[in-house]
Motif scaffolding. Structure first.
Motif, PDB file in Angstrom:
ATOM      1  N   ASP A   8       0.872  -1.231  -0.094  1.00  0.00           N
ATOM      2  CA  ASP A   8      -0.066  -0.039  -0.050  1.00  0.00           C
ATOM      3  C   ASP A   8       0.826   1.388   0.008  1.00  0.00           C
ATOM      4  O   ASP A   8       0.392   2.164  -0.702  1.00  0.00           O
ATOM      5  CB  ASP A   8      -0.993   0.097   1.120  1.00  0.00           C
ATOM      6  CG  ASP A   8      -2.178  -0.930   1.074  1.00  0.00           C
ATOM      7  OD1 ASP A   8      -2.152  -1.316  -0.172  1.00  0.00           O
ATOM      8  OD2 ASP A   8      -2.833  -1.094   2.246  1.00  0.00           O
ATOM      9  N   LEU A   9       1.949   1.065   0.919  1.00  0.00           N
ATOM     10  CA  LEU A   9       2.727   2.295   0.667  1.00  0.00           C
ATOM     11  C   LEU A   9       3.809   2.538  -0.382  1.00  0.00           C
ATOM     12  O   LEU A   9       3.996   3.477  -0.743  1.00  0.00           O
ATOM     13  CB  LEU A   9       3.817   2.391   2.133  1.00  0.00           C
ATOM     14  CG  LEU A   9       2.893   2.389   3.472  1.00  0.00           C
ATOM     15  CD1 LEU A   9       3.835   2.557   4.639  1.00  0.00           C
ATOM     16  CD2 LEU A   9       1.943   3.752   3.325  1.00  0.00           C
ATOM     17  N   LEU A  10       4.062   1.578  -0.818  1.00  0.00           N
ATOM     18  CA  LEU A  10       4.641   1.593  -2.249  1.00  0.00           C
ATOM     19  C   LEU A  10       3.771   2.064  -3.290  1.00  0.00           C
ATOM     20  O   LEU A  10       4.347   2.767  -4.143  1.00  0.00           O
ATOM     21  CB  LEU A  10       5.148   0.058  -2.853  1.00  0.00           C
ATOM     22  CG  LEU A  10       6.152  -0.297  -1.845  1.00  0.00           C
ATOM     23  CD1 LEU A  10       6.699  -1.747  -2.307  1.00  0.00           C
ATOM     24  CD2 LEU A  10       7.651   0.318  -1.943  1.00  0.00           C
ATOM     25  N   THR A  70      10.645  10.267   1.422  1.00  0.00           N
ATOM     26  CA  THR A  70       9.865  11.000   2.488  1.00  0.00           C
ATOM     27  C   THR A  70       8.986  10.268   3.291  1.00  0.00           C
ATOM     28  O   THR A  70       8.746  10.357   4.574  1.00  0.00           O
ATOM     29  CB  THR A  70       8.795  12.001   1.544  1.00  0.00           C
ATOM     30  OG1 THR A  70       9.762  12.749   1.086  1.00  0.00           O
ATOM     31  CG2 THR A  70       7.832  12.878   2.456  1.00  0.00           C
ATOM     32  N   ILE A  71       8.215   9.041   2.696  1.00  0.00           N
ATOM     33  CA  ILE A  71       7.605   8.080   3.325  1.00  0.00           C
ATOM     34  C   ILE A  71       8.473   7.451   4.376  1.00  0.00           C
ATOM     35  O   ILE A  71       7.759   7.221   5.553  1.00  0.00           O
ATOM     36  CB  ILE A  71       6.703   7.220   2.404  1.00  0.00           C
ATOM     37  CG1 ILE A  71       5.846   7.655   1.701  1.00  0.00           C
ATOM     38  CG2 ILE A  71       5.980   6.050   3.311  1.00  0.00           C
ATOM     39  CD1 ILE A  71       5.170   6.941   0.470  1.00  0.00           C
ATOM     40  N   LYS A  72       9.396   7.136   4.148  1.00  0.00           N
ATOM     41  CA  LYS A  72      10.307   6.408   4.991  1.00  0.00           C
ATOM     42  C   LYS A  72      10.752   7.168   6.249  1.00  0.00           C
ATOM     43  O   LYS A  72      10.742   6.730   7.244  1.00  0.00           O
ATOM     44  CB  LYS A  72      11.675   5.986   4.239  1.00  0.00           C
ATOM     45  CG  LYS A  72      11.531   4.785   3.662  1.00  0.00           C
ATOM     46  CD  LYS A  72      12.777   4.039   2.873  1.00  0.00           C
ATOM     47  CE  LYS A  72      14.128   4.566   3.380  1.00  0.00           C
ATOM     48  NZ  LYS A  72      15.359   4.126   2.596  1.00  0.00           N
ATOM     49  N   LEU A  73      10.893   8.598   5.939  1.00  0.00           N
ATOM     50  CA  LEU A  73      11.256   9.420   7.069  1.00  0.00           C
ATOM     51  C   LEU A  73       9.835   9.439   8.116  1.00  0.00           C
ATOM     52  O   LEU A  73      10.157   9.608   9.183  1.00  0.00           O
ATOM     53  CB  LEU A  73      11.604  10.885   6.638  1.00  0.00           C
ATOM     54  CG  LEU A  73      11.824  11.892   7.496  1.00  0.00           C
ATOM     55  CD1 LEU A  73      12.970  11.595   8.656  1.00  0.00           C
ATOM     56  CD2 LEU A  73      11.998  13.265   7.062  1.00  0.00           C
ATOM     57  N   ILE A  74       8.912   9.774   7.575  1.00  0.00           N
ATOM     58  CA  ILE A  74       7.451   9.849   8.256  1.00  0.00           C
ATOM     59  C   ILE A  74       7.562   8.597   9.108  1.00  0.00           C
ATOM     60  O   ILE A  74       7.272   8.657  10.563  1.00  0.00           O
ATOM     61  CB  ILE A  74       6.291   9.911   7.236  1.00  0.00           C
ATOM     62  CG1 ILE A  74       6.492  11.370   6.446  1.00  0.00           C
ATOM     63  CG2 ILE A  74       5.156   9.824   7.816  1.00  0.00           C
ATOM     64  CD1 ILE A  74       5.451  11.466   5.416  1.00  0.00           C
ATOM     65  N   ILE A  75       7.666   7.614   8.782  1.00  0.00           N
ATOM     66  CA  ILE A  75       7.655   6.243   9.465  1.00  0.00           C
ATOM     67  C   ILE A  75       8.657   6.094  10.661  1.00  0.00           C
ATOM     68  O   ILE A  75       8.459   5.876  11.826  1.00  0.00           O
ATOM     69  CB  ILE A  75       7.621   5.057   8.704  1.00  0.00           C
ATOM     70  CG1 ILE A  75       6.322   5.091   7.758  1.00  0.00           C
ATOM     71  CG2 ILE A  75       7.870   3.951   9.444  1.00  0.00           C
ATOM     72  CD1 ILE A  75       6.203   3.808   6.703  1.00  0.00           C
ATOM     73  N   LEU A  77      10.228   8.622  11.894  1.00  0.00           N
ATOM     74  CA  LEU A  77       9.826   9.927  13.132  1.00  0.00           C
ATOM     75  C   LEU A  77       8.612   9.056  13.828  1.00  0.00           C
ATOM     76  O   LEU A  77       8.368   9.793  14.773  1.00  0.00           O
ATOM     77  CB  LEU A  77       9.505  10.929  12.380  1.00  0.00           C
ATOM     78  CG  LEU A  77      10.645  11.594  11.557  1.00  0.00           C
ATOM     79  CD1 LEU A  77      10.121  12.974  11.070  1.00  0.00           C
ATOM     80  CD2 LEU A  77      11.915  11.931  12.711  1.00  0.00           C
ATOM     81  N   GLY A  78       7.952   7.996  13.560  1.00  0.00           N
ATOM     82  CA  GLY A  78       7.138   7.390  14.478  1.00  0.00           C
ATOM     83  C   GLY A  78       5.763   7.705  13.984  1.00  0.00           C
ATOM     84  O   GLY A  78       4.659   7.122  14.836  1.00  0.00           O
ATOM     85  N   TYR A  79       5.429   8.306  12.840  1.00  0.00           N
ATOM     86  CA  TYR A  79       4.151   8.482  12.513  1.00  0.00           C
ATOM     87  C   TYR A  79       3.604   7.277  11.694  1.00  0.00           C
ATOM     88  O   TYR A  79       4.385   6.600  11.256  1.00  0.00           O
ATOM     89  CB  TYR A  79       4.201   9.524  11.484  1.00  0.00           C
ATOM     90  CG  TYR A  79       4.425  11.009  12.105  1.00  0.00           C
ATOM     91  CD1 TYR A  79       3.312  11.609  12.705  1.00  0.00           C
ATOM     92  CD2 TYR A  79       5.529  11.427  12.066  1.00  0.00           C
ATOM     93  CE1 TYR A  79       3.489  12.822  13.507  1.00  0.00           C
ATOM     94  CE2 TYR A  79       5.991  12.554  12.654  1.00  0.00           C
ATOM     95  CZ  TYR A  79       4.865  13.319  13.412  1.00  0.00           C
ATOM     96  OH  TYR A  79       5.043  14.639  13.918  1.00  0.00           O
ATOM     97  N   LYS A  80       2.301   6.952  11.682  1.00  0.00           N
ATOM     98  CA  LYS A  80       1.943   5.922  11.045  1.00  0.00           C
ATOM     99  C   LYS A  80       0.759   6.503   9.970  1.00  0.00           C
ATOM    100  O   LYS A  80       0.171   7.432  10.072  1.00  0.00           O
ATOM    101  CB  LYS A  80       0.643   5.069  12.080  1.00  0.00           C
ATOM    102  CG  LYS A  80       1.269   4.822  13.241  1.00  0.00           C
ATOM    103  CD  LYS A  80       1.996   3.289  13.450  1.00  0.00           C
ATOM    104  CE  LYS A  80       2.297   2.798  14.663  1.00  0.00           C
ATOM    105  NZ  LYS A  80       3.769   2.783  14.849  1.00  0.00           N
ATOM    106  N   ILE A  81       1.001   5.744   8.683  1.00  0.00           N
ATOM    107  CA  ILE A  81       0.344   6.091   7.725  1.00  0.00           C
ATOM    108  C   ILE A  81      -0.844   4.798   7.325  1.00  0.00           C
ATOM    109  O   ILE A  81      -0.407   3.698   7.175  1.00  0.00           O
ATOM    110  CB  ILE A  81       1.190   6.385   6.319  1.00  0.00           C
ATOM    111  CG1 ILE A  81       2.201   7.285   6.776  1.00  0.00           C
ATOM    112  CG2 ILE A  81       0.261   6.605   5.398  1.00  0.00           C
ATOM    113  CD1 ILE A  81       3.270   7.357   5.448  1.00  0.00           C
TER     114      ILE A  81
END
Length: 83
Positions: A8-10, A70-75, A77-81
């Motif tokens: 999904d994230l890919l 960017t997605i890798k950084l968000i994750i 940093l502890g955020y959930k997508i």
């Protein structure tokens, strides 16, 4: 920290990559750039002022890399997508 992205994230990476290109294009157009077969900083022309689907793969990959990191950084940093 190694971050692995699920499918999904890919898939989201491609959507973000297209958006990255659209934002870049809008910025260039505001700065007076137009489409041209060759990049020319003086004439402000670039062959990349086309829809994302029409970009060469090397240009798409640049946008994908930006989105992916960017997605890798968000994750990281502890955020959930989530969808």
């Amino acid at each position: 920290v190694v971050v692995k992205l699920d499918q999904d994230l890919l898939d989201l990476t491609e959507v973000i990559a297209e958006n990255v290109h659209e934002v870049w294009s809008a910025s260039r157009i505001k700065e007076g750039w137009t489409y041209g077969e060759q990049k020319d900083s003086i004439k402000k022309t670039t062959p990349c002022l086309v829809p994302y689907d029409e970009l060469p793969e090397i240009e798409k990959q640049y946008d994908r890399d930006t989105a992916f990191e960017t997605i890798k950084l968000i994750i990281k940093l502890g955020y959930k997508i989530s969808k």
